[in-house]
Motif scaffolding. Structure first.
Motif, PDB file in Angstrom:
ATOM      1  N   ARG A 227       0.849  -1.189   0.000  1.00 54.07           N
ATOM      2  CA  ARG A 227       0.000   0.000   0.000  1.00 54.07           C
ATOM      3  C   ARG A 227       0.883   1.238   0.000  1.00 54.07           C
ATOM      4  O   ARG A 227       1.927   1.271   0.660  1.00 54.07           O
ATOM      5  CB  ARG A 227      -0.919   0.019   1.214  1.00 54.07           C
ATOM      6  N   ARG A 304      -3.960  -1.616   4.686  1.00 55.69           N
ATOM      7  CA  ARG A 304      -4.767  -0.404   4.566  1.00 55.69           C
ATOM      8  C   ARG A 304      -5.126   0.146   5.948  1.00 55.69           C
ATOM      9  O   ARG A 304      -5.042   1.361   6.182  1.00 55.69           O
ATOM     10  CB  ARG A 304      -6.040  -0.698   3.774  1.00 55.69           C
ATOM     11  N   GLU A 327      -6.522   3.520  -4.170  1.00 57.88           N
ATOM     12  CA  GLU A 327      -7.284   2.289  -4.004  1.00 57.88           C
ATOM     13  C   GLU A 327      -7.151   1.369  -5.205  1.00 57.88           C
ATOM     14  O   GLU A 327      -7.613   0.231  -5.161  1.00 57.88           O
ATOM     15  CB  GLU A 327      -8.765   2.608  -3.750  1.00 57.88           C
TER      16      GLU A 327
END
Length: 480
Positions: A227, A304, A327
């Motif tokens: 991420r 996340r 995302e």
């Protein structure tokens, strides 16, 4: 007087007997190998030779050493300091290693991969990926730079925070010495304290002590998820405060922490309008941005949640002004494209600049940036500074650009003074004038001014022992 050679040079015939007629050429027949990628240095070569195996490299070196012919080893020719470009004198042979491109072995039980020096970094990454492993060295030039060049300069890259630089990723190496012997140091050991560490001596030596022909490199498990987040700050101090929180909040999962100055970001918006930007450009000397990456061993949800928690707390504390958490894969690629290619492309369009690859104690970065920027602008009115780098190891790419109302000829009279000011500031902050690009030709003449005399003397003694004729990459790192 410059040397002059031709296709009838008897040395060329001897080289062709080793590597084949197609792989030994007069230097003028391979001009693309005689100029560095920044077009700063253009040299001349007696010949260019492309061996296929380590044994051929050794035979070539033995031949050239017997005639005291200088040798310049070259990989992808991506050096930013002229480290792989022959001098203008013209007597050297360029030893191009791109045909040494085999992946010899992948040992999954030992998490190790043995490959030759001419393998492209991108191909090494792909080979590891196909074996369901990770080779974490990541550079903007990975599609053109080679493993041998990465080893020669001890390259760092964007994931050095978690995995270390090239030296830390290397278990063993194979080297052809200056007299043409082959040292097989391809031992895939995590611990080996049997005498001096010769491996680490050759890594980072820029082809001046020996020619690395192969390496055994460490592999890692592929992360379960990655991420990224792109963050906006009001001041560099806030960036480093967030970095401290990130280290505590993410632990070893923190893979990358890249920083970009507001001036650099604004330059991308002006010079590279096709580049997708996470935020609208806002010029300001105090504006800063950071690109954070997390590599999670559990799951995407876990990554996340951790990212949102730490960044959310930083926003509430007033450290982070705004954040973009992609995302989609496309969004993630876009922000990394900004870092890996956008910054360099924008600066290239802006014109030639004085690039500085420096490292500092992390705590000294804010004071260095402010004091050095002020000193430059006072001494050279209108000059501009574009900074980005790896906050995790204190490595800054500190680029000084000419005033906008001048041309590139500005540097004919100002470059030396600009570099001297920056390098003296680095020294005053207990930093290094060379972090990951190598000394090359660019900094060889100034290195003694920024290293203690004993260090230079010890380096010369090592050079004299390992390359007594001084034929390996002359004019680089240490001047004669």
């Amino acid at each position: 007087m410059c040397a002059s050679f031709s296709g009838s040079d008897p040395l060329l015939a001897d080289l062709r007997a080793i590597v084949g007629d197609a792989y030994a050429l007069p230097g003028e027949d391979a001009p693309e190998l005689l100029t560095d990628q920044l077009n700063r240095y253009t040299g001349r070569a007696r010949a260019v030779v492309r061996p296929r195996t380590t044994e051929e490299v050794a035979q070539v070196v033995r031949l050239l050493a017997g005639q005291r012919v200088p040798i310049v080893a070259q990989g992808g020719n991506t050096s930013l300091t002229g480290g792989a470009t022959p001098t203008a004198e013209g007597s050297a042979v360029v030893l191009a290693l791109t045909r040494l491109d085999r992946i010899r072995d992948i040992d999954l039980e030992n998490d190790a991969m043995t490959l030759e020096a001419g393998v492209l970094l991108a191909n090494a990454q792909e080979a590891a990926r196909e074996a369901q492993r990770l080779f974490p060295l990541r550079l903007p030039s990975e599609g053109s730079c080679t493993i041998g060049g990465n080893l020669a300069t001890n390259a760092g890259g964007t994931q050095v925070l978690r995995y270390g630089n090239t030296r830390a990723l290397t278990l063993g190496i194979e080297v052809v010495t200056a007299d043409g012997e082959i040292w097989d140091g391809l031992r895939a050991l995590r611990k080996d304290n049997a005498g001096y560490d010769l491996r680490d001596l050759f890594i980072g030596s820029e082809g001046t002590l020996g020619i690395i022909t192969a390496a055994t490199l460490r592999l890692f498990p592929q992360p379960a998820a990655q991420r990224s987040a792109f963050l906006k700050f009001a001041a560099i101090e806030d960036v480093l405060a967030l970095f401290d929180r990130a280290k505590k909040g993410f632990g070893s999962a923190l893979t990358a922490f890249e920083i970009i100055s507001g001036a650099t970001y604004e330059l991308v918006a002006r010079r590279l309008p096709e580049q997708r930007l996470p935020f609208p450009a806002e010029f300001g000397e105090e504006r800063w941005y950071a690109l954070v990456e997390l590599s999670d061993e559990e799951s995407d949800d876990h990554a996340r949640d951790a990212l949102e928690r730490v960044i959310g707390e930083a926003i509430e504390a007033g450290l982070v002004q705004d954040a973009v958490l992609p995302e989609s894969l496309a969004q993630t690629r876009a922000i990394w494209e900004l870092r890996e290619t956008g910054l360099g492309s924008a600066q290239k369009r802006d014109g030639w600049n004085a690039k500085h690859d420096i490292s500092l104690p992390i705590s000294r970065i804010p004071h260095f940036i402010r004091s050095t920027g002020d000193a430059l602008r006072q001494a050279f009115p209108g000059i501009r500074v574009f900074t980005h780098g790896h906050a995790g190891d204190g490595n800054l790419h500190y680029q000084v650009a000419r005033p906008e109302d001048t041309g590139d000829d500005y540097w004919l009279t100002h470059e030396t003074a600009v570099r001297t000011l920056v390098h003296r500031a680095v020294l005053a902050h207990n930093g290094s004038i060379c972090a990951e690009h190598g000394v090359g030709a660019l900094k060889a003449h100034t290195l003694p001014d920024y290293k203690p005399p004993l260090e230079i003397a010890l380096m010369r003694r090592i050079k004299d022992v390992l390359d007594p004729q001084g034929i390996l990459n002359p004019g680089k790192v240490l001047l004669a």
